[in-house]
Design a protein around this motif. Structure first.
Motif, PDB file in Angstrom:
ATOM      1  N   GLY A   1       0.827  -1.202   0.000  1.00 39.63           N
ATOM      2  CA  GLY A   1       0.000   0.000   0.000  1.00 39.63           C
ATOM      3  C   GLY A   1       0.858   1.246   0.000  1.00 39.63           C
ATOM      4  O   GLY A   1       1.612   1.485   0.953  1.00 39.63           O
ATOM      5  N   ALA A   2       0.760   2.042  -1.062  1.00 34.13           N
ATOM      6  CA  ALA A   2       1.550   3.265  -1.174  1.00 34.13           C
ATOM      7  C   ALA A   2       0.716   4.484  -0.808  1.00 34.13           C
ATOM      8  O   ALA A   2       0.788   5.531  -1.446  1.00 34.13           O
ATOM      9  CB  ALA A   2       2.111   3.409  -2.585  1.00 34.13           C
TER      10      ALA A   2
ATOM     11  N   ASP B   1       1.934  -1.582  -4.623  1.00 32.62           N
ATOM     12  CA  ASP B   1       0.624  -0.939  -4.688  1.00 32.62           C
ATOM     13  C   ASP B   1      -0.107  -1.411  -5.934  1.00 32.62           C
ATOM     14  O   ASP B   1       0.489  -1.521  -7.018  1.00 32.62           O
ATOM     15  CB  ASP B   1       0.749   0.586  -4.700  1.00 32.62           C
ATOM     16  CG  ASP B   1      -0.564   1.272  -4.381  1.00 32.62           C
ATOM     17  OD1 ASP B   1      -0.801   1.581  -3.200  1.00 32.62           O
ATOM     18  OD2 ASP B   1      -1.367   1.488  -5.313  1.00 32.62           O
TER      19      ASP B   1
ATOM     20  N   PRO C   1       1.104   5.952  -7.153  1.00 35.73           N
ATOM     21  CA  PRO C   1       1.111   5.877  -5.690  1.00 35.73           C
ATOM     22  C   PRO C   1       0.388   7.052  -5.062  1.00 35.73           C
ATOM     23  O   PRO C   1       0.026   8.018  -5.741  1.00 35.73           O
ATOM     24  CB  PRO C   1       2.605   5.915  -5.364  1.00 35.73           C
ATOM     25  CG  PRO C   1       3.196   6.753  -6.458  1.00 35.73           C
ATOM     26  CD  PRO C   1       2.404   6.375  -7.700  1.00 35.73           C
TER      27      PRO C   1
ATOM     28  N   GLY D   1      -2.292   6.566  -2.642  1.00 33.37           N
ATOM     29  CA  GLY D   1      -3.456   6.104  -1.905  1.00 33.37           C
ATOM     30  C   GLY D   1      -4.552   7.149  -1.849  1.00 33.37           C
ATOM     31  O   GLY D   1      -4.857   7.824  -2.840  1.00 33.37           O
TER      32      GLY D   1
ATOM     33  N   CYS E   1       4.456  -0.448  -8.523  1.00 27.67           N
ATOM     34  CA  CYS E   1       3.033  -0.206  -8.751  1.00 27.67           C
ATOM     35  C   CYS E   1       2.470  -1.290  -9.669  1.00 27.67           C
ATOM     36  O   CYS E   1       3.198  -1.988 -10.372  1.00 27.67           O
ATOM     37  CB  CYS E   1       2.825   1.172  -9.363  1.00 27.67           C
ATOM     38  SG  CYS E   1       3.073   2.534  -8.195  1.00 27.67           S
TER      39      CYS E   1
END
Length: 454
Positions: free
Chosen positions: A146-147, A169, A174, A176, A209
């Motif tokens: 999770g970025a 991610d 990135p 979030g 990613c």
């Protein structure tokens, strides 16, 4: 009766979009910042610090601004909250640090802590200086999934402690929630990505990613290949409306609408209805409703099942919606969505009240005409992404159970942000989760026993 043409793009004149989505608050200039800083009483044991989830030394950074040391003020903030720039823009300061400000009692008006924080962190960003570098290499590798704010906060702190970090991610970009889920008028000029780039420039962080947990790799893979794992997964699904007609054309997720708006390079191409209804009472509902209005919707109505005091959105955010022409109706829940000729026509509601502590219908109903409806009634964690490992993470209330160090039930896995149980679904809380998890991971890697809960 509405038709499909009632949802269309280009409702505003070409030049009006820039003005509609301009910065919510103009940045303070140096003189304005120093004048605002002089209002701070620099309290000992300041209540504003206790109200800040990341524990920023607020009196110190404000004193630094007052003496002309904007760069030093920025570092004071970023030492505690590496996302201090975004948090200055999106934090509900009116219910956190500014609500606790002692100036409220004396003058009914707090020090504008959020705007001063933005002034200081913007000064650091504008200088091009990198205040942090990867520490002496330890040879340890940590996986961060999770970025978003939690994941990148964890990754950054781990890098400064000398560890190597790989951040995975599922999205192509990135950031979030900061990149995909914040109202555009709160974060302008691509600030979210500029902040992410600045954070990643610390060194020691590899970003991958388009790599999704549960699809491209499993938790078991990460536990095998890395010394520790941090899960900053966020929430993956949106709650259903729970009303007949939820699947009709014109019924959309507010989260997806906000993301599409955030990623658009031409707002004039985004379709919006003439009469828009938003179901929900949190920040997502406010952001969707205000932006619908800014895109040119003629009527926008938020409908919430309880009263104003129970809304997840703060009083300030509710006022922001009203100022922008949004109508807020309380004590009603959706019952059915109606369409005609393939287009959404109306939404019917049942009036609600509380009896013996339970929300019940009063028996009254009403109908709102609508050609577009946005669901903003909360997101949920999808535990299936954790499958593929013999060791199962414990859940609590549908999210990952963690202790005060953000440790999960597995000894080498930590979690934080919206996916973790007990959180407040705030960017600033996610940042603190990531920071505390990084410190805990570092202690584990150094061979220290876990801290005891106080």
């Amino acid at each position: 009766m509405t038709s499909a043409s009632d949802i269309c793009a280009g409702r505003l004149a070409p030049g009006a979009y820039h003005e509609a989505f301009s910065d919510l608050h103009a940045a303070l200039d140096r003189h304005e910042a120093r004048v605002a800083a002089e209002r701070c009483l620099f309290c000992y044991d300041a209540p504003c610090v206790n109200a800040c989830p990341t524990g920023i030394d607020i009196p110190l950074f404000i004193r630094q601004i007052a003496t002309g040391n904007d760069q030093g003020a920025g570092k004071t903030i970023l030492d505690s909250n590496i996302f201090g720039g975004m948090c200055a823009r999106v934090c509900p300061t009116e219910t956190l640090c500014e609500e606790a400000c002692v100036r409220n009692a004396a003058e009914g008006k707090p020090v504008i802590i959020g705007e001063l924080q933005r002034h200081a962190t913007d000064a650091v960003m504008a200088s091009g200086r990198q205040l942090y570098r990867q520490g002496a290499r330890t040879g340890k590798r940590i996986a961060v999934v999770g970025a978003g704010p939690a994941g990148l906060s964890c990754a950054h702190r781990l890098a400064t402690l000398g560890h190597d970090v790989v951040v995975f991610d599922g999205r192509a970009k990135p950031g979030g929630l900061n990149e995909h889920g914040i109202a555009s008028y709160k974060s302008t000029n691509n600030f979210a990505q500029a902040e992410v780039d600045w954070i990643l420039s610390v060194g020691g962080i590899e970003l991958r990613c388009g790599q999704m947990l549960g699809h491209d790799f499993t938790l078991a893979d990460l536990r095998r290949d890395f010394d520790a794992v941090f899960l900053g997964l966020g929430l993956q699904a949106v709650n259903a409306l729970g009303a007949e007609g939820d699947d009709l054309n014109g019924v959309e997720d507010a989260v997806a609408f906000i993301e599409a708006l955030r990623q658009s390079t031409d707002l004039s191409t985004l379709p919006i209805g003439r009469r828009v209804v938003v179901i929900g009472g949190g920040m997502t509902a406010i952001d969707a409703a205000v932006q619908a209005k800014k895109l040119g919707a003629e009527e926008v109505t938020i409908v919430y099942r309880r009263g104003a005091e129970q809304m997840g959105a703060s009083g300030y955010e509710q006022e922001l919606a009203l100022v922008n022409g949004v109508v807020i109706r309380h004590w009603a829940r959706p019952v059915a969505v109606y369409a005609a000729d393939g287009a959404l026509r109306a939404v019917s509601f049942a009036a609600t009240t509380v009896e013996n502590g339970r929300l019940v219908d009063t028996g009254e109903t009403f109908e709102l005409p609508a050609d577009q409806l946005f669901r903003a009634i909360g997101q949920v964690f999808v535990p299936q992404v954790l499958e593929g490992s013999h060791d199962v993470l414990e859940l609590e209330g549908g999210r990952i159970a963690v202790d005060f160090e953000r440790r999960t039930s597995l000894p080498d896995v930590w979690a934080g942000g919206d996916c973790a149980a007990g959180g407040r679904d705030l960017t600033v809380v996610a940042v603190e989760d990531g920071k505390q998890a990084a410190l805990s991971i570092n202690r584990m890697l150094q061979g220290f026993v876990p801290l005891a809960a106080e």
